[in-house]
Every structure is written in C-alpha cells, then in structure tokens.
Design a protein around this motif. Structure first.
Motif, PDB file in Angstrom:
ATOM      1  N   ASP A  45      55.820  19.726-126.083  1.00  0.00           N
ATOM      2  CA  ASP A  45      56.741  20.785-125.653  1.00  0.00           C
ATOM      3  C   ASP A  45      56.403  21.249-124.246  1.00  0.00           C
ATOM      4  O   ASP A  45      55.219  21.365-123.896  1.00  0.00           O
ATOM      5  N   LEU A  48      53.634  23.947-123.459  1.00  0.00           N
ATOM      6  CA  LEU A  48      52.203  23.611-123.513  1.00  0.00           C
ATOM      7  C   LEU A  48      51.614  23.591-122.101  1.00  0.00           C
ATOM      8  O   LEU A  48      50.423  23.814-121.907  1.00  0.00           O
ATOM      9  N   ARG A  51      50.004  26.751-121.297  1.00  0.00           N
ATOM     10  CA  ARG A  51      48.700  26.945-121.940  1.00  0.00           C
ATOM     11  C   ARG A  51      47.591  26.178-121.226  1.00  0.00           C
ATOM     12  O   ARG A  51      46.415  26.358-121.522  1.00  0.00           O
ATOM     13  N   PHE A  62      44.688  26.946-123.420  1.00  0.00           N
ATOM     14  CA  PHE A  62      43.827  25.928-124.037  1.00  0.00           C
ATOM     15  C   PHE A  62      42.431  26.023-123.420  1.00  0.00           C
ATOM     16  O   PHE A  62      42.284  26.310-122.229  1.00  0.00           O
ATOM     17  N   MET A  68      43.853  19.591-127.878  1.00  0.00           N
ATOM     18  CA  MET A  68      45.183  20.158-127.640  1.00  0.00           C
ATOM     19  C   MET A  68      45.749  20.539-129.012  1.00  0.00           C
ATOM     20  O   MET A  68      45.294  20.024-130.037  1.00  0.00           O
ATOM     21  N   GLU A  69      46.760  21.392-129.021  1.00  0.00           N
ATOM     22  CA  GLU A  69      47.442  21.673-130.292  1.00  0.00           C
ATOM     23  C   GLU A  69      48.917  21.929-130.054  1.00  0.00           C
ATOM     24  O   GLU A  69      49.332  22.299-128.942  1.00  0.00           O
ATOM     25  N   SER A  70      49.706  21.692-131.089  1.00  0.00           N
ATOM     26  CA  SER A  70      51.150  21.957-131.045  1.00  0.00           C
ATOM     27  C   SER A  70      51.656  21.902-132.485  1.00  0.00           C
ATOM     28  O   SER A  70      50.860  21.749-133.418  1.00  0.00           O
ATOM     29  N   PHE A 315      54.072  13.841-123.408  1.00  0.00           N
ATOM     30  CA  PHE A 315      54.127  15.219-122.875  1.00  0.00           C
ATOM     31  C   PHE A 315      54.521  15.200-121.392  1.00  0.00           C
ATOM     32  O   PHE A 315      55.438  15.932-120.971  1.00  0.00           O
TER      33      PHE A 315
END
Ligand code: NDP
Length: 331
Positions: A45, A48, A51, A62, A68-70, A315
């Motif tokens: 997304d 991100l 972040r 982050f 990483m996270e989503s 990404f």
C-alpha cells in the motif's frame, strides 16, 4: 525455514530494493493460546511509504532492522487457540513473514464463500472501505453530481468511480496511462478518463470533461492534479483528501497555488479522511460492498505479483503505476 522481509534503510526519495532485506529464519512454533499462520496474500500500500519516515504520524514509523508489516490474508496451519481452527483464513495487520505466530488479537476470519482471498485486501478490505466511507462521510454524493477521482484505475479510485456510477453521478477519472483511461471508460463505465501524463493542460482537460464543473473530488494523489481540479470546482463542492501519493517520495514538499481563495469563493469543503477513524462503520459498509459485488453492480481489478520475495518490488511498483486495481503479493 521461513522467509521474512526486514526494513533496512529510510529512503530519501523513491524507495529502492536495497531499503529491504530478505532473510531466512527458523520456522516458529505456536505456544499455548497461539496460532501458526501461513501468509497467502500480502497487501502492498502507498501509505507504507509514510511509515518509512522517522516522523510522528497517525501510525507508528517502521523500526529499522524489524520486519515490514501490512494487511495479510493468512491460513491457520496449526492452532493452540480455541477461537481458531486449522484451515481457517484470517486477515490482520501482520508482519512480512511467510510463517508467524499470533495470539489471535486483531485477526478477523474471512468467509471464503463470499469472494476469492485477495479481495479481502482490496474491494472487501481497507481500500474498498476507504472508497465507500470517504464518499459517504465527506463526499455526500447526490444523483447528477459530477464526481472526479484521481488514481482512478487504482484500488481505491476504481471503487470510488463505480460507486459514483451506482449513485447516478457523472464520473471522470484521472490516471497515468492510455491503457488505464481506456479501462475505466470501457470496463467501469466512467464517462471520461484523462491521462495526466499526456494532457497538455490538465486544468483545461478537466474543464472540458466536466462541462457542469466538479461537485465532488476524491483525491488520491494531491499535488498538481489537486490544483488542476480545484480550479474547476462548483459552489459547495466537497473535496475528500484521501491520499497524496504524488508527494510521498518528495523530500521538500512543493508549494502550489494557495487554495483558500477558491475554497471561500466556492464555499467548498476540503477535508482529510482516514479510514481507520471509522471502524464502527466497517460492518455495514462491507455488507453494502458485498451486496453490490453479488448483484454485479461492482467489479474490481487485482494485480497479483507472485512470490514472497517480490514484496519490495511490488511495493515500489505502486509509485510507478504498475498496478491496475489492488496490488497484492501471492505467497
Ligand atoms: P493505488 O492502487 O491507487 O496505487 C497507487 C497508484 O497511484 C499507482 O497505480 C499510480 O497510478 C498512482 N501514482 C503513483 N505515483 C503517482 C504520482 N506521482 N502522481 C499521480 N499518481 C501517481 O493505491 P491505493 O488505491 O491503495 O491508494 C490510493 C491512495 O489512497 C493513496 O494515496 C493512499 O495513500 C490513499 N489511501 C488512504 C487511505 C486513508 O485512510 N486515507 C486508505 C487507503 C489508501 P497511475 O498509473 O494512474 O499514476
């Protein structure tokens, strides 16, 4: 063994592959009360990118050298938690890991009969909700309105435009290629698409496409495209500031024409929108989106990139317009 993508470097401009690192770790095993989750689809997304900056925002930055996270659709492959069974599919904000354990907090089971798994990251996930609730809370669409949406072939934008059609609006979409423009006109029935990369004078192109002016603008990109739409708004127009992807990689935010004059003259409303502020409305919104899908009034695109290790590439592709509809990675 299980792969993980770590965040390694805060990019100065557009992110690059070297801002991430792919590592292998021991397969985790769930403790009492935990589940072992295998990621099936991972959402990439634009937000991100925010972040990756070390600055205060509505969501934590982050941490370097951390995963990483989503949002992820995962399958429960082992359960020591009575709320979940092996074989359940869930969505949640999870780390970029092939396998991970969880105590189940923040996980929601998905009904796999309703739609294929990646849809729960797009049209039946946060991007569909963003389109629906942004229009509902700020757009206040009325039949006959002229609705303009940018990022029009993307995950949020394509749903915004289709909701506009369902509500009886005249819809104009702004996107970055002729292929995308053709797609939103032919597949989604938008009255007109504008390619912002080839339009010589965007302000004029919008004026020509919107002969009655712009009543509602759903802004996914900000910057010069927002400036060009603002020059065409009607009295009492509503502008939903949903995203500003054209600025996300800038180190110095460029200053455009100042909007206050036009907002006063047109008594227009321009308001920021965050989908996370409307969690209490997710249930009814998802039911409506699901009903439109079932009735065939709403459709959606996905760009599915195959392979866990392609997460950084997918990404970065968002900033190059590589996606049509929701960009997800299939693990
Ligand atoms: P998209 O699926 O729309 O993907 C991003 C698209 O942005 C690309 O395909 C590209 O399309 C376009 N783009 C990239 N760079 C530029 C640029 N410099 N100028 C103009 N367009 C550009 O992403 P999403 O649908 O997930 O998100 C759309 C927007 O909504 C983002 O800004 C995102 O941050 C925001 N958002 C906000 C939420 C909220 O709660 N406020 C929640 C979810 C998303 P093209 O080829 O047309 O250029």
């Amino acid at each position: 063994m299980s792969k993980t993508v770590l965040f390694k470097n805060r990019p100065a401009g557009k992110p690059t592959i070297s801002d991430f690192e792919l590592i292998s770790e021991e397969t985790p095993s769930p403790g009492e009360g935990e589940v072992l989750l295998a990621a099936r689809y991972i959402s990439v997304d634009p937000y991100l990118r925010g972040r990756m900056r070390d600055e205060e925002s509505y969501i934590e930055p982050f941490k370097l050298n951390h995963p990483m996270e989503s949002m992820v659709v995962a399958e429960v492959v082992e359960s020591r938690n009575t709320n979940f069974q092996k074989g359940d599919h869930v969505t949640g904000m999870l780390q970029w890991k092939e396998l991970q354990t969880s105590r189940g907090n923040g996980l929601n089971k998905v009904d796999t009969d309703l739609a294929p798994l990646p849809a729960f990251l797009g049209v039946l996930g946060l991007t569909g909700l963003t389109a629906y609730l942004g229009l509902d809370k700020i757009g206040k669409l009325r039949a006959g309105d002229t609705l303009v949406v940018s990022g029009a072939a993307g995950a949020v934008g394509s749903v915004v435009g289709q909701i506009g059609k369902i509500k009886g609006c005249m819809v104009v979409g702004i996107a970055g290629s002729d292929e995308k423009v053709r797609h939103i006109e032919e597949e989604f029935g938008f009255e007109k698409g504008i390619n912002y990369n080839t339009a010589k004078d965007l302000k004029k192109a919008i004026a020509e496409a919107c002969s009655d002016g712009v009543d509602v603008y759903f802004d996914n990109v900000g910057g010069e495209i927002l400036d060009a739409v603002l020059a065409n708004i009607n009295k009492d127009a509503r502008i939903i500031n949903c995203g500003a992807i054209s600025l996300y990689n800038e180190t110095e935010i460029p200053v455009g024409p100042r909007p206050e004059g036009i907002l006063i003259k047109k008594t227009a409303l321009m308001q920021g929108f965050l989908v996370r502020d409307h969690v209490k409305d997710f249930g009814p919104a998802l039911r409506q989106l699901g009903a439109w899908l079932k009735e065939g009034e709403l459709t959606y695109d996905e760009t599915i990139v195959e392979g866990f290790e392609k997460l950084p590439e997918a990404f970065i592709g968002l900033f190059e317009g590589k996606n049509m509809g929701k960009m997800v990675v299939k693990v």
